[in-house]
Design a protein around this motif. Structure first.
Motif, PDB file in Angstrom:
ATOM      1  N   TYR A 112      33.577  30.785  48.148  1.00  0.00           N
ATOM      2  CA  TYR A 112      34.713  29.879  48.267  1.00  0.00           C
ATOM      3  C   TYR A 112      34.737  29.374  49.706  1.00  0.00           C
ATOM      4  N   THR A 132      37.657  24.058  42.787  1.00  0.00           N
ATOM      5  CA  THR A 132      36.684  25.142  42.954  1.00  0.00           C
ATOM      6  C   THR A 132      37.191  26.265  43.850  1.00  0.00           C
ATOM      7  N   GLY A 133      38.470  26.209  44.244  1.00  0.00           N
ATOM      8  CA  GLY A 133      39.071  27.328  44.967  1.00  0.00           C
ATOM      9  C   GLY A 133      38.874  27.330  46.463  1.00  0.00           C
ATOM     10  N   THR A 134      38.612  26.181  47.057  1.00  0.00           N
ATOM     11  CA  THR A 134      38.450  26.095  48.510  1.00  0.00           C
ATOM     12  C   THR A 134      39.708  26.606  49.223  1.00  0.00           C
ATOM     13  N   ARG A 154      42.739  36.609  49.438  1.00  0.00           N
ATOM     14  CA  ARG A 154      41.530  36.113  48.769  1.00  0.00           C
ATOM     15  C   ARG A 154      40.401  37.141  48.826  1.00  0.00           C
ATOM     16  N   HIS A 159      36.907  37.556  46.535  1.00  0.00           N
ATOM     17  CA  HIS A 159      36.304  36.280  46.893  1.00  0.00           C
ATOM     18  C   HIS A 159      35.439  36.420  48.138  1.00  0.00           C
TER      19      HIS A 159
END
Length: 278
Positions: A112, A132-134, A154, A159
């Protein structure tokens, strides 16, 4: 991002002939279909994934990987990796040469990206980044504590957060000094004891007969012409990702020490790969 890196030498001229424009249309259309179809699928899956798993994303990262890996197949670019992926919780850092880095780094490892907050508002790209979860961060010291909590949440969700410590992209022939600002968050009481960081050297080889800087994106180069040049190339080159052994943040005295070690890993890998014949 900091002010862009620039070169004393102007970017190499590139002319797109009739055959090149055919490749632009065919490859461009295939990429658009791939991205749009998979974006719809990803967002539909996320509607189910989010309420069931919260921050954890057990399914959608595989869709992102599928898109990125097949983007290189559509372009006709070679894609290779070396080294072992980090399994522990933590972050990933890499040198930055091009917008292609995002596809390359996503294709092998579920990561990420950490990006400046402005990107979330960019047309098109902002939507893809959010989907996309940036992780978006503000360049404001007053937000440092909130950003550390965001990183903690996160990272504890499993992640792998990826950022480019150089702060800008280059011509692909060099590695710039790593900026240490973001590393400071990893030394907080909540993160230091379990954090690991893995360095990755990203190395591009230009198409045969083209400048070694072919895939580099720097200075005031506009995105659209660089994209068209990449799509139009009759012969494509390749990208190599070298994953270095991860390190524990707790083994270093401070952010400058860990940044220097990771920069050294990236530099050695990049230097060795660019010096070695294809």
């Amino acid at each position: 991002m900091t002010p862009t890196w620039d070169s004393d030498e102007a970017p190499d001229a590139f002319r797109i002939g009739p055959g090149g424009w055919v490749r632009v249309v065919l490859r461009g259309a295939a990429l658009i279909v791939l991205i749009l179809v998979c974006l719809v699928v990803l967002m539909a899956v996320r509607l189910v994934e989010a309420p069931l798993f919260g921050l954890r994303r057990p399914v959608t990262p595989f869709i992102t990987q599928f898109v990125c890996r097949n983007a290189f197949r559509i372009l006709g670019m070679g894609y290779r990796t070396r080294g072992t992926l980090m399994k522990a919780r933590g972050a990933v850092v890499a040198n930055h040469s091009s917008w292609l880095d995002i596809f390359a780094l996503n294709a092998r490892k579920r990561v990420y990206f950490v990006s400046k907050a402005e990107v979330a508002r960019w047309p098109g790209i902002g939507l893809l980044a959010r989907a996309t979860g940036t992780v978006f961060i503000e360049r404001d010291r007053r937000q440092a504590r909130a950003q550390t909590r965001l990183f903690e949440d996160r990272l504890k969700a499993g992640h792998k957060l990826l950022f480019f410590p150089e702060g800008t992209s280059t011509d692909g022939l060099r590695v710039l000094p790593f900026k240490t600002t973001l590393f400071a968050a990893f030394f907080s009481e909540e993160l230091r004891d379990f954090m690991q960081v893995q360095a990755v050297s990203v190395v591009y080889r230009a198409p045969k007969g083209q400048s070694a800087r072919f895939y580099g994106w720097w200075g005031d180069m506009a995105f659209a012409p660089h994209l068209l040049k990449t799509l139009a190339a009759r012969r494509q080159g390749s990208v190599l990702l070298i994953y270095h052994p991860p390190v524990k943040v707790a083994d270093f005295a401070d952010r400058k020490a860990v940044a220097a070690h990771l920069e050294s890993q990236v530099r050695r890998g990049h230097r060795a790969a660019t010096a070695r014949p294809e």
